[in-house]
Scaffold this active site. Structure first.
Site, PDB file in Angstrom:
ATOM      1  N   CYS A   1      53.249  80.298 -12.173  1.00  0.00           N
ATOM      2  CA  CYS A   1      52.826  79.781 -10.925  1.00  0.00           C
ATOM      3  C   CYS A   1      54.144  79.820 -10.060  1.00  0.00           C
ATOM      4  O   CYS A   1      55.325  79.229 -10.386  1.00  0.00           O
ATOM      5  CB  CYS A   1      52.264  78.256 -11.327  1.00  0.00           C
TER       6      CYS A   1
ATOM      7  N   CYS B   1      56.812  72.316  -9.587  1.00  0.00           N
ATOM      8  CA  CYS B   1      56.591  70.809 -10.166  1.00  0.00           C
ATOM      9  C   CYS B   1      57.430  70.655 -11.318  1.00  0.00           C
ATOM     10  O   CYS B   1      57.651  71.450 -12.133  1.00  0.00           O
ATOM     11  CB  CYS B   1      55.022  70.835 -10.560  1.00  0.00           C
TER      12      CYS B   1
ATOM     13  N   CYS C   1      56.336  70.815 -15.046  1.00  0.00           N
ATOM     14  CA  CYS C   1      55.157  71.769 -15.450  1.00  0.00           C
ATOM     15  C   CYS C   1      55.926  72.938 -16.013  1.00  0.00           C
ATOM     16  O   CYS C   1      56.662  73.736 -15.417  1.00  0.00           O
ATOM     17  CB  CYS C   1      54.496  72.124 -14.345  1.00  0.00           C
TER      18      CYS C   1
ATOM     19  N   CYS D   1      36.294  71.641 -18.393  1.00  0.00           N
ATOM     20  CA  CYS D   1      37.231  71.873 -17.159  1.00  0.00           C
ATOM     21  C   CYS D   1      38.062  73.143 -17.310  1.00  0.00           C
ATOM     22  O   CYS D   1      38.642  73.367 -18.362  1.00  0.00           O
ATOM     23  CB  CYS D   1      38.448  70.648 -17.082  1.00  0.00           C
TER      24      CYS D   1
ATOM     25  N   CYS E   1      34.215  71.493 -14.174  1.00  0.00           N
ATOM     26  CA  CYS E   1      35.226  70.978 -13.368  1.00  0.00           C
ATOM     27  C   CYS E   1      36.240  72.045 -13.161  1.00  0.00           C
ATOM     28  O   CYS E   1      36.493  72.817 -14.281  1.00  0.00           O
ATOM     29  CB  CYS E   1      35.912  70.032 -14.046  1.00  0.00           C
TER      30      CYS E   1
ATOM     31  N   CYS F   1      38.217  64.443  -9.242  1.00  0.00           N
ATOM     32  CA  CYS F   1      38.764  64.068 -10.311  1.00  0.00           C
ATOM     33  C   CYS F   1      40.503  64.172  -9.816  1.00  0.00           C
ATOM     34  O   CYS F   1      40.960  65.105  -9.445  1.00  0.00           O
ATOM     35  CB  CYS F   1      38.712  65.043 -11.235  1.00  0.00           C
TER      36      CYS F   1
ATOM     37  N   ARG G   1      40.818  58.352 -17.354  1.00  0.00           N
ATOM     38  CA  ARG G   1      40.920  59.317 -18.287  1.00  0.00           C
ATOM     39  C   ARG G   1      42.407  59.248 -18.801  1.00  0.00           C
ATOM     40  O   ARG G   1      43.441  59.360 -18.314  1.00  0.00           O
ATOM     41  CB  ARG G   1      40.697  60.797 -18.211  1.00  0.00           C
TER      42      ARG G   1
HETATM   43  S1  SF4 Z   1      51.324  71.960 -12.223  1.00  0.00           S
HETATM   44 FE1  SF4 Z   1      52.091  73.900 -12.706  1.00  0.00          FE
HETATM   45  S2  SF4 Z   1      50.491  75.257 -12.339  1.00  0.00           S
HETATM   46 FE2  SF4 Z   1      50.106  73.418 -11.427  1.00  0.00          FE
HETATM   47  S3  SF4 Z   1      50.988  73.952  -9.302  1.00  0.00           S
HETATM   48 FE3  SF4 Z   1      52.481  72.997 -10.345  1.00  0.00          FE
HETATM   49  S4  SF4 Z   1      53.768  74.516 -11.306  1.00  0.00           S
HETATM   50 FE4  SF4 Z   1      52.093  75.392 -10.474  1.00  0.00          FE
END
Ligand code: SF4
Length: 338
Positions: A65, A69, A72, A109, A140, A200, A272
């Protein structure tokens, strides 16, 4: 004596009370056992406290990705050892959805590690959603930021819920994510609501935010109008290689307080327990259910064919006399029966 069952309608929940950060902070300050008691009463006024909604989450496109984040492991920017996996095909996903259904899940999901889907991804997703929906499961999707018209296409294909977390408090957002803004999330949430999808929306705690910021996170969720039907509250899972790998530990009582405050401020939403649950003791999870959590994610391991052993979730639910939520048992008890 005959029992009157009043079916609970999941949408929409108009936002009826404005929650200032100060007001939510005051809830956090309530003596612990008093707070849990109050949340438990709200829970019983709105749900059957013995019924737990079960969702299964499947990663249908993993890793790589472009977003940053800080929590992540799927971000391409961090070296976390996550194996990249392109979007799976319809047959593979339907196979897993069948297993999820046979194990008691009523919602399936699907998560894809994108900043947001491209038009060609939406075309593929509509095919997948239709196939899963035909199994009789709620669907979802969590696919990231949506462009105009995409939410409508997903709704048309049969998607029930769209997951899009606000992640954390607006004031803390930039310390966690640099590649998008808090308002980008609100914009996609607006598109999702406009298309008639259920929402959600939750986030993660334990990302070095302070209590005031935790209160700001819950206030932001509670002030969404209408409030989200499902509110996943995640506890940070610290993954080696991500910027938050060394985040300060959060005491378990603070997590339970957050669940209780979410229940009080969003009385009709499903709260949740999501990521981070595997690291919680049975006692802590029981306390969360007492504080108003009424939905869990079943782990991916349940999606392995032939897994007939009772898993830890089923064992815990049996110990606590909890049962999977069905259309028949998700009632709001009459006042005399509480
Ligand atoms: S949480 Fe992870 S998968 Fe989702 S947008 Fe952020 S970096 Fe990408």
């Amino acid at each position: 004596m005959e029992t009157t069952l009043q079916l609970y309608s999941v949408t929409p929940h108009p936002q009826v009370e404005y929650w200032s950060v100060c007001k939510v902070e005051a809830l956090f300050e309530t003596p612990f056992l008093e707070l849990i008691h109050r949340a438990a009463l709200v829970h019983r006024e709105n749900f059957n406290p013995q019924a737990i909604q079960l969702s299964t989450l499947m990663s249908i496109k993993t890793g790589g990705c472009p977003e940053d984040c800080g929590y992540c492991p799927q971000s391409a920017r961090y070296h976390t050892g996550v194996q990249k996996q392109a979007l799976l095909n319809v047959e593979e996903i339907v196979e897993k959805a069948k297993i999820a259904k046979s194990r008691g899940a009523n919602r399936f999901c699907m998560g894809a590690a994108w900043r947001g889907p491209k038009p060609k991804d939406i075309a593929k997703m509509t095919e997948i959603i239709k196939a899963v929906k035909e199994l009789g499961l709620e669907t979802c999707g969590t696919f990231g930021l949506l462009e105009d018209g995409m939410a409508e296409d997903l709704k048309e294909a049969g998607l029930d819920y769209y997951n899009h977390n606000i992640d954390t408090a607006p004031e803390h957002y930039k310390k966690v994510i640099g590649t998008r803004d808090f308002d980008d999330r609100l914009s996609t949430l607006g598109k999702v609501r406009k298309a008639g999808l259920k929402v959600c929306c939750g986030g993660i705690i334990g990302m070095n935010e302070n209590r005031k910021e935790r209160a700001g996170f819950i206030a932001s969720l509670a002030n969404l109008d209408p409030q989200p039907e499902s509110v996943p509250i995640n506890q940070l899972v610290k993954v080696e290689g991500t910027p938050l790998a060394d985040a300060e530990a959060l005491d378990w009582t603070e997590f339970v307080r957050t669940i209780a405050v979410a229940r009080i401020t969003m009385p009709k939403s499903y709260v949740r327990l999501s990521a981070g649950r595997q690291g919680m003791s049975e006692e802590m999870q029981a306390m969360c259910f007492m504080a108003g959590a009424n939905s869990i994610f079943y782990g991916d391991k349940l999606l392995v064919t032939g897994n007939s052993e009772e898993d830890s979730d089923q064992i815990l639910m049996a110990k606590l006399d909890l049962e999977p939520e069905t259309a028949e048992n998700r009632y709001v008890p009459e006042p005399s029966q509480r």
